[in-house]
Scaffold this motif. Structure first.
Motif, mmCIF file in Angstrom:
data_model
loop_
_atom_site.group_PDB
_atom_site.id
_atom_site.type_symbol
_atom_site.label_atom_id
_atom_site.label_comp_id
_atom_site.label_asym_id
_atom_site.label_seq_id
_atom_site.Cartn_x
_atom_site.Cartn_y
_atom_site.Cartn_z
ATOM 1 N N LYS A 78 -2.478 -4.420 125.199
ATOM 2 C CA LYS A 78 -1.337 -4.254 124.296
ATOM 3 C C LYS A 78 -1.735 -3.367 123.128
ATOM 4 O O LYS A 78 -2.891 -3.338 122.718
ATOM 5 N N GLY A 79 -0.767 -2.681 122.582
ATOM 6 C CA GLY A 79 -1.001 -1.944 121.356
ATOM 7 C C GLY A 79 -1.561 -0.552 121.536
ATOM 8 O O GLY A 79 -2.777 -0.339 121.473
ATOM 9 N N PRO A 85 1.928 -1.500 117.105
ATOM 10 C CA PRO A 85 3.005 -2.322 116.538
ATOM 11 C C PRO A 85 2.508 -3.219 115.412
ATOM 12 O O PRO A 85 1.501 -3.909 115.547
ATOM 13 N N LEU A 86 3.230 -3.208 114.306
ATOM 14 C CA LEU A 86 2.905 -4.053 113.164
ATOM 15 C C LEU A 86 3.839 -5.266 113.136
ATOM 16 O O LEU A 86 4.835 -5.333 113.862
ATOM 17 N N GLU A 87 3.517 -6.236 112.291
ATOM 18 C CA GLU A 87 4.289 -7.478 112.255
ATOM 19 C C GLU A 87 5.746 -7.245 111.859
ATOM 20 O O GLU A 87 6.625 -8.001 112.263
ATOM 21 N N ASP A 88 6.008 -6.219 111.070
ATOM 22 C CA ASP A 88 7.389 -5.964 110.644
ATOM 23 C C ASP A 88 8.182 -5.168 111.680
ATOM 24 O O ASP A 88 9.338 -4.796 111.441
ATOM 25 N N GLY A 89 7.565 -4.913 112.823
ATOM 26 C CA GLY A 89 8.259 -4.196 113.890
ATOM 27 C C GLY A 89 8.065 -2.698 113.867
ATOM 28 O O GLY A 89 8.461 -2.000 114.805
ATOM 29 N N SER A 90 7.440 -2.179 112.816
ATOM 30 C CA SER A 90 7.207 -0.739 112.732
ATOM 31 C C SER A 90 5.962 -0.364 113.532
ATOM 32 O O SER A 90 5.195 -1.220 113.975
ATOM 33 N N PHE A 252 8.391 -11.593 123.902
ATOM 34 C CA PHE A 252 8.018 -10.481 123.029
ATOM 35 C C PHE A 252 8.823 -9.212 123.348
ATOM 36 O O PHE A 252 8.596 -8.166 122.760
#
Length: 359
Positions: A78-79, A85-90, A252
């Motif tokens: 992932k990633g 991907p950051l926690e705020d969705g950005s 997710f």
């Protein structure tokens, strides 16, 4: 030659044989060249950490790894580091953090073990950040270009074959059509190999379009000859009759292949009247003790990768061709996706045995 410090990481999905590679790399690098080997934890996530998350690997430490499944270094699929991907969705480009981690550790080279997707990302990082990269192909799907075998494939085939062996008895006992769904992403190598080895009556792979009528004809033909059961193996990448892949979305928001076995069971039951049951192997194919062939392949690849570094040959991936380890440019390997050729020897073998391929 001088002291070197090299890093090794495992990227993408886990599979059997990864630890055999790690063991071989350490034996060759430390035992032959007197280098230092750092195992990078959790793939590129370990290089993103500050400080980088690593462990020093020595021969005594890795000797127990030969028969262990999975990867002691941990991994991730992932990633994308270029759009993380950051926690705020950005999304953020974190590639420079990974590159900084490599140089911060003072590494002379990096051995990356992964499939075509992982190798492509690692190569992009290497080109951007001056990383001396050597690749090792691993994937149970066996779809990396330029190599006849990738680490993990043989063990996955063995597990699927054993499942077919077990299903034969219960299928015969209850006069049922037993359907085994196996992994394969976009390629049908596991289904084809295990189907032949495990005596399947019907093998369905994404490279060969199938007809429900042909599948049911095979089942009825067996019934007419007094064979009251049939065994079907299907790759998860096979599509519905309308040509759509069967996927499930997790919490997710990621879509994953899975469910074609149940779809086929319903279609076969409606069309033929046969009683059907489905078994989905899923991640069972990735786990367990690696086969002797995956241990041998992983060991040969690990030694060869270290030797490439000793020779200063980078941007290469080790491959298995004609019973030899041959290095090729990473770009060449990831640029040639290895699907099942409909004219492949094993396809012809299956047809020669009277196995239905759905066409």
């Amino acid at each position: 030659m001088g002291q070197k410090r090299i890093g090794i990481l495992t990227s993408g999905g886990d599979c059997a044989g990864l630890n055999a590679v790690i063991r071989a790399v350490v034996h060759r690098a430390v035992g032959t060249y007197d280098w230092e080997v750092l195992g990078i934890c959790r793939s590129t996530l370990g290089l993103m950490s500050s400080p980088p998350e690593v462990i020093t690997l020595d021969i005594d430490q890795v000797d127990r790894l030969l028969t262990m499944g999975g990867t002691v270094l941990g991994t991730t699929n992932k990633g994308d580091p270029f759009a993380f991907p950051l926690e705020d969705g950005s999304l953020r480009d974190r590639s420079e953090e990974i590159i900084s981690g490599y140089h911060q550790l003072g590494l002379s080279a990096l051995i990356g073990i992964g499939g075509d997707g992982s190798l492509a990302l690692l190569r992009r990082l290497a080109n951007q950040g001056g990383i001396n990269l050597v690749g090792i192909p691993k994937t149970i799907d066996n779809d990396v270009g330029c190599t006849e075998r990738s680490i993990g494939f043989d063990t996955a085939v063995n597990i699927a074959t054993e499942a077919l062996d077990r299903l034969h008895f219960t299928a015969a006992s209850h006069s049922r059509v037993m359907i085994l769904e196996v992994m394969g992403r976009d390629a049908g190598h596991i289904a084809l190999n295990a189907g032949i080895a495990g005596g399947a009556d019907i093998i369905l792979i994404p490279e060969i379009p199938y007809s429900l009528e042909k599948v049911c004809d095979k089942i009825r033909d067996r019934q007419s000859k007094g064979k009251n059961f049939s065994i079907v193996i299907v790759s998860e990448a096979v599509c519905t009759l309308e040509g759509n892949p069967v996927k499930n979305m997790d919490r997710f928001g990621e879509c994953r292949l899975g469910g074609i076995g149940q779809y086929l069971a319903e279609q076969i039951s409606i069309s033929s009247g046969a009683e059907t049951r489905v078994t989905v192997l899923g991640h069972v194919q990735r786990g367990g003790i690696p086969s002797s062939l995956d241990r041998l392949l992983g060991t040969a690849f690990g030694v060869a990768a270290v030797d490439l570094i000793a020779d200063g040959k980078y941007d290469q991936v080790v491959t298995w061709q004609n019973r030899e380890v041959v290095s090729v440019p990473i770009a060449e390997a990831i640029g040639q996706y290895r699907a099942v050729d409909p004219n492949d020897t094993l396809v012809k073998t299956a047809r020669g045995l009277g196995i239905c391929l759905g066409d």
